[in-house]
Design a protein around this motif. Structure first.
Motif, PDB file in Angstrom:
ATOM      1  N   HIS A   1      -9.000  17.315  22.298  1.00  0.00           N
ATOM      2  CA  HIS A   1      -8.452  16.994  20.983  1.00  0.00           C
ATOM      3  C   HIS A   1      -7.890  18.246  20.314  1.00  0.00           C
ATOM      4  O   HIS A   1      -8.164  19.374  20.730  1.00  0.00           O
ATOM      5  CB  HIS A   1      -9.506  16.343  20.077  1.00  0.00           C
ATOM      6  CG  HIS A   1     -10.734  17.171  19.851  1.00  0.00           C
ATOM      7  ND1 HIS A   1     -11.723  17.335  20.802  1.00  0.00           N
ATOM      8  CD2 HIS A   1     -11.156  17.880  18.771  1.00  0.00           C
ATOM      9  CE1 HIS A   1     -12.697  18.094  20.323  1.00  0.00           C
ATOM     10  NE2 HIS A   1     -12.370  18.448  19.094  1.00  0.00           N
TER      11      HIS A   1
ATOM     12  N   ARG B   1      -8.708  22.140  20.516  1.00  0.00           N
ATOM     13  CA  ARG B   1     -10.112  22.492  20.316  1.00  0.00           C
ATOM     14  C   ARG B   1     -10.875  22.526  21.644  1.00  0.00           C
ATOM     15  O   ARG B   1     -10.510  21.839  22.597  1.00  0.00           O
ATOM     16  CB  ARG B   1     -10.801  21.484  19.395  1.00  0.00           C
ATOM     17  CG  ARG B   1      -9.970  20.926  18.271  1.00  0.00           C
ATOM     18  CD  ARG B   1      -9.531  21.957  17.252  1.00  0.00           C
ATOM     19  NE  ARG B   1      -8.931  21.296  16.096  1.00  0.00           N
ATOM     20  CZ  ARG B   1      -8.303  21.885  15.125  1.00  0.00           C
ATOM     21  NH1 ARG B   1      -8.154  23.194  15.132  1.00  0.00           N
ATOM     22  NH2 ARG B   1      -7.793  21.213  14.113  1.00  0.00           N
TER      23      ARG B   1
ATOM     24  N   LYS C   1     -14.020  16.423  11.381  1.00  0.00           N
ATOM     25  CA  LYS C   1     -12.894  15.747  12.032  1.00  0.00           C
ATOM     26  C   LYS C   1     -13.025  15.844  13.543  1.00  0.00           C
ATOM     27  O   LYS C   1     -12.606  14.946  14.270  1.00  0.00           O
ATOM     28  CB  LYS C   1     -11.558  16.287  11.534  1.00  0.00           C
ATOM     29  CG  LYS C   1     -11.201  17.709  11.899  1.00  0.00           C
ATOM     30  CD  LYS C   1      -9.842  18.053  11.293  1.00  0.00           C
ATOM     31  CE  LYS C   1      -9.383  19.448  11.626  1.00  0.00           C
ATOM     32  NZ  LYS C   1      -8.073  19.757  11.010  1.00  0.00           N
ATOM     33  N   GLN C   2     -13.644  16.921  14.041  1.00  0.00           N
ATOM     34  CA  GLN C   2     -13.891  16.999  15.479  1.00  0.00           C
ATOM     35  C   GLN C   2     -14.929  15.969  15.903  1.00  0.00           C
ATOM     36  O   GLN C   2     -14.816  15.351  16.969  1.00  0.00           O
ATOM     37  CB  GLN C   2     -14.335  18.408  15.866  1.00  0.00           C
ATOM     38  CG  GLN C   2     -13.222  19.438  15.736  1.00  0.00           C
ATOM     39  CD  GLN C   2     -13.588  20.767  16.387  1.00  0.00           C
ATOM     40  OE1 GLN C   2     -13.778  21.759  15.710  1.00  0.00           O
ATOM     41  NE2 GLN C   2     -13.658  20.781  17.701  1.00  0.00           N
TER      42      GLN C   2
ATOM     43  N   GLN D   1     -13.259  20.706   9.119  1.00  0.00           N
ATOM     44  CA  GLN D   1     -13.091  21.051  10.529  1.00  0.00           C
ATOM     45  C   GLN D   1     -14.120  20.392  11.446  1.00  0.00           C
ATOM     46  O   GLN D   1     -13.775  19.717  12.409  1.00  0.00           O
ATOM     47  CB  GLN D   1     -13.152  22.571  10.702  1.00  0.00           C
ATOM     48  CG  GLN D   1     -12.966  23.059  12.138  1.00  0.00           C
ATOM     49  CD  GLN D   1     -11.589  22.759  12.676  1.00  0.00           C
ATOM     50  OE1 GLN D   1     -10.596  23.019  12.021  1.00  0.00           O
ATOM     51  NE2 GLN D   1     -11.511  22.167  13.848  1.00  0.00           N
TER      52      GLN D   1
ATOM     53  N   GLU E   1      -6.084  15.220  12.904  1.00  0.00           N
ATOM     54  CA  GLU E   1      -6.688  15.483  14.212  1.00  0.00           C
ATOM     55  C   GLU E   1      -6.322  14.346  15.157  1.00  0.00           C
ATOM     56  O   GLU E   1      -6.205  13.186  14.748  1.00  0.00           O
ATOM     57  CB  GLU E   1      -8.210  15.609  14.093  1.00  0.00           C
ATOM     58  CG  GLU E   1      -8.886  16.280  15.273  1.00  0.00           C
ATOM     59  CD  GLU E   1      -8.761  17.799  15.273  1.00  0.00           C
ATOM     60  OE1 GLU E   1      -9.197  18.425  16.266  1.00  0.00           O
ATOM     61  OE2 GLU E   1      -8.254  18.357  14.283  1.00  0.00           O
TER      62      GLU E   1
ATOM     63  N   PHE F   1     -13.831  27.466  17.541  1.00  0.00           N
ATOM     64  CA  PHE F   1     -13.684  26.180  18.229  1.00  0.00           C
ATOM     65  C   PHE F   1     -12.282  26.008  18.809  1.00  0.00           C
ATOM     66  O   PHE F   1     -11.949  24.977  19.367  1.00  0.00           O
ATOM     67  CB  PHE F   1     -14.015  25.043  17.263  1.00  0.00           C
ATOM     68  CG  PHE F   1     -15.342  25.238  16.582  1.00  0.00           C
ATOM     69  CD1 PHE F   1     -16.520  25.105  17.297  1.00  0.00           C
ATOM     70  CD2 PHE F   1     -15.413  25.607  15.253  1.00  0.00           C
ATOM     71  CE1 PHE F   1     -17.749  25.311  16.693  1.00  0.00           C
ATOM     72  CE2 PHE F   1     -16.633  25.827  14.639  1.00  0.00           C
ATOM     73  CZ  PHE F   1     -17.805  25.681  15.368  1.00  0.00           C
TER      74      PHE F   1
ATOM     75  N   ASN G   1     -13.734  21.308  23.888  1.00  0.00           N
ATOM     76  CA  ASN G   1     -14.576  20.104  23.957  1.00  0.00           C
ATOM     77  C   ASN G   1     -15.647  20.211  25.039  1.00  0.00           C
ATOM     78  O   ASN G   1     -16.433  19.275  25.231  1.00  0.00           O
ATOM     79  CB  ASN G   1     -13.713  18.855  24.196  1.00  0.00           C
ATOM     80  CG  ASN G   1     -13.040  18.858  25.550  1.00  0.00           C
ATOM     81  OD1 ASN G   1     -12.461  19.865  25.954  1.00  0.00           O
ATOM     82  ND2 ASN G   1     -13.115  17.741  26.262  1.00  0.00           N
TER      83      ASN G   1
ATOM     84  N   SER H   1      -6.872  12.849  19.416  1.00  0.00           N
ATOM     85  CA  SER H   1      -7.530  12.936  20.727  1.00  0.00           C
ATOM     86  C   SER H   1      -6.529  12.665  21.842  1.00  0.00           C
ATOM     87  O   SER H   1      -5.472  12.045  21.615  1.00  0.00           O
ATOM     88  CB  SER H   1      -8.664  11.917  20.827  1.00  0.00           C
ATOM     89  OG  SER H   1      -9.720  12.244  19.968  1.00  0.00           O
TER      90      SER H   1
END
Length: 610
Positions: free
Chosen positions: A550, A511, A212-213, A209, A249, A473, A513, A251
């Protein structure tokens, strides 16, 4: 044999190969010795070929053939011959031919088997399978069985199809670390001690998790990985200490794009591997409706039977148990017109369901925290009988009209002060009825659905505080940002689950950001700045350098293959799983280690009294 290297596999010879000289390698599935003629079924992962040893074979070859037993590993050299018309086996791809052996080489002999690798069926057609721990102890033999070969081969094909699809859509496959910092993610971490840093530990990832963010912050706008994950939690049929997920994931995206990408991937996988056509768009159901109609946030939609609101019945009699349910609500959910008095109409079974059957359903409801299961039947003359019928005599017409019930239907009810408890209990009864009555639509073999609009926060009554429904998140839906602190119970998250045939297959979300929004979430769930910095500081720091919007999702590969294979346990689709005690009978792990290894890691072990 001069050259024992195979020239063909055991699954590819056809009538077109008659007269061809071939070499086969494989395992003896079974033999039949008729004296003058020996039949050998030779098996590899590609199929089975029948080998014959007859008059034309040398005495030495006949002697070897007569000595063969199940699971001997051998090579056979011979000529492909047509089978007589009466001997053709249309159930085998190689059923029109056999190989007349002129030479046989035994690579290795086999001891007596601990269980049969060949399928054994009882008279009723039930497949006889060895005890699971025995199968896991001799997993290398278990994996030779045709069902296991099928499952593992399908798993390989699904993994390849996943890579094909995502790569074609511009995703990059990027590996993330398996030695990471321990962070609180719900389940216990598996810890790895460091020899170089005494007293410090790595953690095995429960998911990629955070990494990948960070990849999104790094500018890799489309990431995927077939990722190994680890959770130290109690095992069950669809859980393992180590498991695999298709981690994704993206963006500069939104929920619709993540969902449509996942739908496209699943459609491609099912078509490529099973030649099965999925709908291009899956059903979308709000979390509230999923519980209200099906009693679960992972409903099995292969059959329709819905839970119904029966609050109106509280006004039709003095049956007190219904009155509390009619007024029910939950602190962390906006209920509006929903109540804790739920009904289930089971069509045309009243004459088949005895009191004993209904008591079995009631036991299921009680396991799921219901106080009981109320019921009554509709007779052929439209009257109520049994159960609570005396409280509603004379109200049959109104109740049947509102519940769309008819003669010979069985009516089931759960009433509880908490709406969700009533839904879950009756939902469990619904699930059992679907299985007992075989209500599944045969044309709807794989039914996917999205569950959306989850509550962002859940109220923890024991600790008297709010906590996040998924993880911290997740992005709250934008329309709730102004009321996060003042009304947490009404906040919906921009998150989504993918369910298939009553199983949760994937979870995902958009998520956060924005570091400031992230700090607000930490504060609501009781995470101090110091604690948040210690646990997640590297991610929060990364967000300060221009983090893009994202979101992503992570379908469970093991569970997906399990459902595609119509299995009930992921043990059946993993090559070397652990048993329900998180142990491997084959290699005896986990196991004790040498004292010197512990010394190198600065670890002392002591006996625990049981």
């Amino acid at each position: 044999m001069e050259n024992s290297k195979r020239t063909v596999t055991c699954g590819e010879l056809t009538k077109a190969d008659v007269g061809r000289k071939v070499v086969l390698n494989g395992w003896v599935s079974r033999t039949r010795d008729l004296g003058a003629l020996v039949f050998i079924r030779l098996r590899d992962r590609y199929g089975i070929t029948q080998v014959t040893v007859g008059d034309k074979a040398s005495e030495q070859v006949k002697k070897i053939a007569s000595s063969l037993k199940s699971e001997f590993c051998i090579a056979v050299e011979g000529i492909v011959s047509p089978r007589a018309e009466k001997d053709i086996n249309s159930d085998m791809p190689t059923g029109e031919i056999e190989v007349e052996a002129n030479d046989i080489e035994i690579f290795t002999a086999s001891q007596e088997l601990p269980f049969s690798i060949e399928e054994v069926r009882q008279k009723d057609g039930t497949l006889v399978v060895a005890n699971e721990d025995l199968r896991l102890k001799y997993r290398y033999l278990d994996l030779r069985r045709e069902p296991m070969q099928h499952n593992i081969i399908l798993r390989s094909k699904v993994s390849f199809a996943t890579r094909e699809y995502l790569t074609s859509k511009g995703f990059l496959e990027i590996e993330t670390p398996t030695f990471i910092k321990s962070t609180p993610e719900g389940a216990r971490d598996y810890l790895v001690p460091s020899r170089v840093h005494p007293g410090k530990f790595y953690s095995l990832p429960q998911s990629p998790q955070l990494y990948k963010q960070i990849l999104m912050v790094s500018g890799f706008d489309k990431y995927f990985q077939i990722a190994r994950c680890y959770r130290d939690e109690d095992a069950r049929g669809d859980r393992q200490p180590e498991f695999t997920q298709i981690d994704m994931e993206m963006s500069f995206t939104n929920r619709d794009e993540v969902l449509s990408t996942t739908e496209g991937m699943m459609g491609y996988i099912f078509k490529k591997t099973l030649n099965y056509d999925l709908p291009t768009k899956f059903d979308r159901i709000s979390w509230d409706d999923a519980f209200d109609f099906y009693g679960s946030d992972k409903p099995d939609l292969r059959f329709d039977m819905k839970l119904q609101d029966a609050a109106f019945m509280a006004e039709l009699s003095d049956f007190n148990a219904f009155k509390a349910g009619a007024a029910a609500s939950d602190k962390n959910i906006e209920r509006h017109k929903r109540s804790g008095l739920k009904a289930l109409v089971v069509k045309d079974v009243a004459d088949k369901y005895s009191r004993k059957h209904i008591e079995q359903l009631e036991a299921i409801a009680k396991i799921n925290h219901a106080k009981g299961l109320a019921w009554m039947k509709i007779t052929q003359d439209g009257k109520f009988e049994g159960g609570i019928s005396k409280f509603f005599a004379g109200k049959e017409e109104e109740i049947c009209l509102k519940l769309s019930a008819q003669k010979n239907d069985l009516l089931l009810f759960v009433s509880d002060e908490k709406w969700q408890t009533a839904c879950v209990a009756l939902g469990a009864v619904r699930k059992q009825l679907g299985k007992d009555l075989n209500l599944y639509n045969p044309k709807d073999e794989f039914h996917f659905a999205w569950i959306i609009d989850f509550p962002y926060f859940a109220w923890n009554e024991e600790e008297n505080k709010w906590e996040t429904e998924h993880h911290m998140f997740t992005l709250p839906q934008k329309k709730y940002w102004d009321t996060l602190e003042s009304d947490p119970g009404s906040v919906k998250g921009d998150l989504y689950d993918l369910v298939l045939n009553g199983y949760e297959l994937a979870s995902g979300s958009m998520r956060i950001n924005d570091p400031a929004l992230q700090q607000r979430i930490f504060k609501i769930v009781g995470y101090s700045e110091e604690r948040a910095q210690k646990a997640f500081g590297f991610l929060v720091q990364a967000f300060k350098f221009g983090a893009p919007p994202h979101g992503g999702i992570a379908p469970g590969l093991d569970r997906l293959i399990m459902l595609m294979c119509h299995e009930e346990s992921i043990h059946e689709v993993i090559a070397f799983p652990k048993n329900n005690m998180a142990a491997s009978p084959m290699d005896d792990s986990p196991s004790a280690v040498d004292e010197q290894q512990l010394k190198d890691l600065h670890i002392n072990c002591y006996d625990v009294e049981e």
